[in-house]
Enzyme design. Structure first.
Site, PDB file in Angstrom:
ATOM      1  N   GLY A  17       0.747  -1.315  -0.124  1.00  0.00           N
ATOM      2  CA  GLY A  17      -0.052   0.037  -0.028  1.00  0.00           C
ATOM      3  C   GLY A  17       0.774   1.297   0.089  1.00  0.00           C
ATOM      4  N   TYR A 141     -12.954   5.482  13.377  1.00  0.00           N
ATOM      5  CA  TYR A 141     -12.164   5.914  12.337  1.00  0.00           C
ATOM      6  C   TYR A 141     -11.822   7.312  12.517  1.00  0.00           C
ATOM      7  CZ  TYR A 141      -9.079   5.546   8.263  1.00  0.00           C
ATOM      8  OH  TYR A 141      -7.995   5.544   7.216  1.00  0.00           O
TER       9      TYR A 141
END
Length: 259
Positions: A17, A141
């Site tokens: 990533g 989050y």
């Protein structure tokens, strides 16, 4: 430090990533990079579980042995998560906070004595657009990423007198394997976020390039892509329109959760 100077860099979450893209980008410009991740993998120089104090102590020792100092600390490792208020368990909150917030705090805490002693350095904490703009269904989050933004600003203020800068990175959705770490009781939210990631035209390599440009420019907050910049600008320019967009998204999520 000029953009042309070689830097000594540590990157967490470097196996894939954005972490892998950052390692490649730093090395392409001639920097020396210690690539770390929580598991052994190709291209990883050091195993570092960001939730482990002992691993961070070992990372500091490894940097001291290898270079005698550090120019850029990139706290990139993190996990995906979230869910509506009544669909998220306290255990899910604990997991995401331990990784996304305390992982960053541990890294900065571990390396601050070295950075202060050498009188230079740059702390780069990868947060998210979710740290600036707070969509429905992502309370945990959003909270961890907003905390990372606030913590990074505090670090910048505290360490400025020691010649150390701090930057928070706040990208929107981009194509990455972050969704592999997505856990949570709210499966409707997971499917929506997965779709946003998969449909994004933005690559990890593009975000990495923007991050390096922001580091070179000394930006305190790096918003590396146009969708993120537009969303953040809307919040400040027209709060009523921003709220309308966010509440419409919340309604769609609630509808999807009933299907």
């Amino acid at each position: 430090m000029s953009a042309a100077s070689a830097r000594r860099v540590l990157v967490t979450g470097a196996a894939s990533g954005l972490g892998a893209a950052l390692v490649a980008a730093f090395r392409e410009r001639g920097d020396e990079v210690l690539a770390t991740d929580r598991v052994e993998a190709d291209g990883i120089d050091l195993v570092l579980d960001i939730t482990s104090d002992a691993d961070w102590e070992a990372a500091v020792a490894a940097v001291e042995r290898r270079w005698g100092g550090l120019d850029v600390l990139v706290n990139n490792a993190g996990v995906a998560g979230g869910g509506r208020i009544d669909r998220t368990t306290i255990e899910e909150w604990r997991r995401i906070t331990e990784v996304n917030l305390f992982g960053v705090v541990r890294g900065v805490t571990a390396f601050t004595p070295m950075l202060k002693a050498q009188g230079s350095g740059h702390v780069v904490n990868v947060a998210s657009l979710a740290g600036l703009v707070h969509p429905a269904g992502m309370g945990s989050y959003n909270a961890t990423k907003a905390a990372v933004v606030a913590f990074t600003e505090t670090v910048g203020h505290e360490l400025a007198g020691f010649g150390v800068r701090a930057s928070a990175v706040c990208p929107s959705y981009f194509r990455t394997n972050l969704m592999a770490s997505m856990e949570g009781s709210d499966t409707a939210l997971g499917e929506i976020v997965k779709g946003l990631v998969e449909r994004s035209p933005i690559t990890a390599e593009q975000v990495a390039a923007a991050v390096l440009a922001g580091i070179d420019a000394g930006d305190d907050v790096i918003v590396p892509d146009e969708p993120a910049r537009q969303a953040f600008a809307l919040k400040w320019a027209d709060r009523a329109a921003y709220d309308q967009v966010m509440r419409a998204q919340a309604a769609k999520l609630e509808e999807a959760g009933r299907e």
